[in-house]
Design a protein around this motif. Structure first.
Motif, PDB file in Angstrom:
ATOM      1  N   HIS A   1       0.847  -1.193   0.000  1.00  0.00           N
ATOM      2  CA  HIS A   1       0.000   0.000   0.000  1.00  0.00           C
ATOM      3  C   HIS A   1       0.877   1.235   0.000  1.00  0.00           C
ATOM      4  CE1 HIS A   1       0.250   2.238   3.870  1.00  0.00           C
ATOM      5  NE2 HIS A   1       0.852   1.125   4.244  1.00  0.00           N
ATOM      6  N   LYS A   2       0.274   2.316  -0.414  1.00  0.00           N
ATOM      7  CA  LYS A   2       0.892   3.630  -0.281  1.00  0.00           C
ATOM      8  C   LYS A   2      -0.195   4.576   0.180  1.00  0.00           C
ATOM      9  CE  LYS A   2       4.477   6.372  -0.652  1.00  0.00           C
ATOM     10  NZ  LYS A   2       5.671   6.154   0.191  1.00  0.00           N
ATOM     11  N   THR A   3       0.054   5.258   1.288  1.00  0.00           N
ATOM     12  CA  THR A   3      -0.927   6.172   1.861  1.00  0.00           C
ATOM     13  C   THR A   3      -0.336   7.572   1.909  1.00  0.00           C
ATOM     14  OG1 THR A   3      -1.850   4.391   3.219  1.00  0.00           O
ATOM     15  CG2 THR A   3      -2.397   6.656   3.844  1.00  0.00           C
ATOM     16  N   LEU A   4      -1.017   8.523   1.296  1.00  0.00           N
ATOM     17  CA  LEU A   4      -0.566   9.910   1.255  1.00  0.00           C
ATOM     18  C   LEU A   4      -1.557  10.809   1.968  1.00  0.00           C
ATOM     19  CD1 LEU A   4       0.635  10.226  -2.457  1.00  0.00           C
ATOM     20  CD2 LEU A   4       2.014   9.705  -0.444  1.00  0.00           C
ATOM     21  N   ARG A   5      -1.028  11.761   2.711  1.00  0.00           N
ATOM     22  CA  ARG A   5      -1.875  12.748   3.393  1.00  0.00           C
ATOM     23  C   ARG A   5      -1.835  14.083   2.658  1.00  0.00           C
ATOM     24  NH1 ARG A   5      -2.658  12.473   9.537  1.00  0.00           N
ATOM     25  NH2 ARG A   5      -2.655  10.230   9.975  1.00  0.00           N
ATOM     26  N   PHE A   6      -2.987  14.732   2.623  1.00  0.00           N
ATOM     27  CA  PHE A   6      -3.093  16.069   2.055  1.00  0.00           C
ATOM     28  C   PHE A   6      -3.925  16.919   3.001  1.00  0.00           C
ATOM     29  CE2 PHE A   6      -2.367  13.366  -1.596  1.00  0.00           C
ATOM     30  CZ  PHE A   6      -1.574  14.115  -2.442  1.00  0.00           C
ATOM     31  N   ASN A   7      -3.745  18.230   2.949  1.00  0.00           N
ATOM     32  CA  ASN A   7      -4.676  19.107   3.632  1.00  0.00           C
ATOM     33  C   ASN A   7      -6.060  18.925   3.029  1.00  0.00           C
ATOM     34  OD1 ASN A   7      -2.681  20.181   5.282  1.00  0.00           O
ATOM     35  ND2 ASN A   7      -2.200  21.823   3.838  1.00  0.00           N
ATOM     36  N   GLU A   8      -7.086  18.995   3.869  1.00  0.00           N
ATOM     37  CA  GLU A   8      -8.425  18.666   3.393  1.00  0.00           C
ATOM     38  C   GLU A   8      -8.923  19.639   2.323  1.00  0.00           C
ATOM     39  OE1 GLU A   8     -11.145  18.726   6.616  1.00  0.00           O
ATOM     40  OE2 GLU A   8     -10.780  20.824   7.147  1.00  0.00           O
ATOM     41  N   GLU A   9      -8.238  20.758   2.158  1.00  0.00           N
ATOM     42  CA  GLU A   9      -8.628  21.690   1.107  1.00  0.00           C
ATOM     43  C   GLU A   9      -8.528  21.079  -0.280  1.00  0.00           C
ATOM     44  OE1 GLU A   9      -7.757  24.166   4.648  1.00  0.00           O
ATOM     45  OE2 GLU A   9      -6.773  22.476   3.654  1.00  0.00           O
ATOM     46  N   VAL A  10      -7.773  19.975  -0.399  1.00  0.00           N
ATOM     47  CA  VAL A  10      -7.651  19.336  -1.701  1.00  0.00           C
ATOM     48  C   VAL A  10      -8.995  18.823  -2.194  1.00  0.00           C
ATOM     49  CG1 VAL A  10      -7.207  16.963  -0.928  1.00  0.00           C
ATOM     50  CG2 VAL A  10      -6.163  17.790  -3.030  1.00  0.00           C
TER      51      VAL A  10
END
Length: 298
Positions: free
Chosen positions: A80-89
């Protein structure tokens, strides 16, 4: 204003198919050996040796023909690969949604592609480089070993690896090279013309040609930057058709808006969302004698 729904985001077919195609451009294994359709779970691959045909003289009886089967297990392995972004995305209108998907896939795809190589070549978890016992039987376990000697031209070790594979009855048609080893071939010039001796060799996993071999170049061959202890591996030479691999589970992209899916803190508290893609590969190697490993003496 449109937002992604919580849960799984299905990637449209026109997005999924090109991404799967990119696996060949990120994995030396996938570039040099064709994928096999698979269903989820353990399976078996069969190879058969039937020997040679028998001469039958006029009026003579025919003898018995033998078949020797070899069974190898294909096991599933999930990455797996899990990426986080600010929710503004998520605050994009409908027209921009596919652009967001493209960006996320472009970040995730190369890592999942390389994961196939790290498993098949080195039997390791790409994150941290630890050996995974269940992956036992990778190319690194072949007993066909060639030591690269710096004083020699690089084709000396390649020729020696070819000889070992040929001696075991296989065609050494393929080679996966570490960039450091590939550069030694690329640097060779003619004694008088100064032209490259191997002009068809290209740096990258897309298949090129090296001295009669189908060639792919990747840092996954040596494991540099992933495996803590230098493996000294410069190349794997052999018949990559002996590798049976496939994608057992369709790749999907999941949006996660709550909880702590990767141990990096609560998403809501940090005003973040996470995107996770997973792939389940299945692979097995028909015969390790179909390969030789070239490694450095130093």
């Amino acid at each position: 204003m449109a937002t992604f729904a919580t849960g799984s985001l299905t990637i449209p077919k026109q997005k999924l198919d090109p991404w799967l195609g990119k696996i060949q451009n990120g994995s030396a294994v996938a570039a040099l050996s064709a994928s096999t359709p698979m269903v989820y779970g353990e399976g078996e691959t069969w190879t058969f040796s039937i020997g040679e045909a028998e001469y039958v003289a006029e009026g003579a009886q025919k003898g018995q023909s033998t078949v020797t089967p070899t069974v190898k297990t294909v096991k599933p392995f999930k990455f797996h690969k899990t990426l986080r972004f600010n929710e503004e995305v998520l605050w994009a209108d409908e027209d921009h949604r596919m652009g967001i998907v493209d960006q996320i896939l472009d970040e995730i795809q190369p890592a999942l592609s390389r994961a196939l190589d790290y498993g098949v070549f080195h039997e390791i978890n790409p994150t941290g480089g630890a050996v995974v016992a269940a992956m036992n039987g990778g190319l690194t376990d072949t007993t066909n070993l060639v030591e690269y000697v710096a004083a020699d031209k690089p084709y000396v070790s390649l020729d020696a690896a070819d000889a070992l594979v040929l001696a075991d009855g296989y065609n050494p048609r393929d080679v996966a090279l570490a960039p450091t080893y590939a550069s030694k071939f690329s640097a060779l010039r003619g004694a008088t013309s100064e032209q490259k001796l191997y002009p068809n060799l290209r740096f990258g996993t897309e298949v090129s040609e090296l001295d009669g071999h189908r060639a792919a170049v990747s840092n996954t061959v040596s494991g540099a930057g992933v495996i803590a202890v230098d493996t000294k591996v410069l190349a794997f030479v052999g018949d990559f058709g002996a590798i049976r691999w496939g994608i057992q589970k369709s790749i999907g992209l999941e949006i996660i808006r709550y909880g702590d899916p990767d141990g990096a803190g609560d998403l809501k508290r940090n005003n973040q969302v996470a995107f996770r893609a997973e792939v389940v590969y299945g692979w097995g190697i028909a015969d390790l004698n179909a390969f030789a490993k070239i490694h450095d003496l130093v």
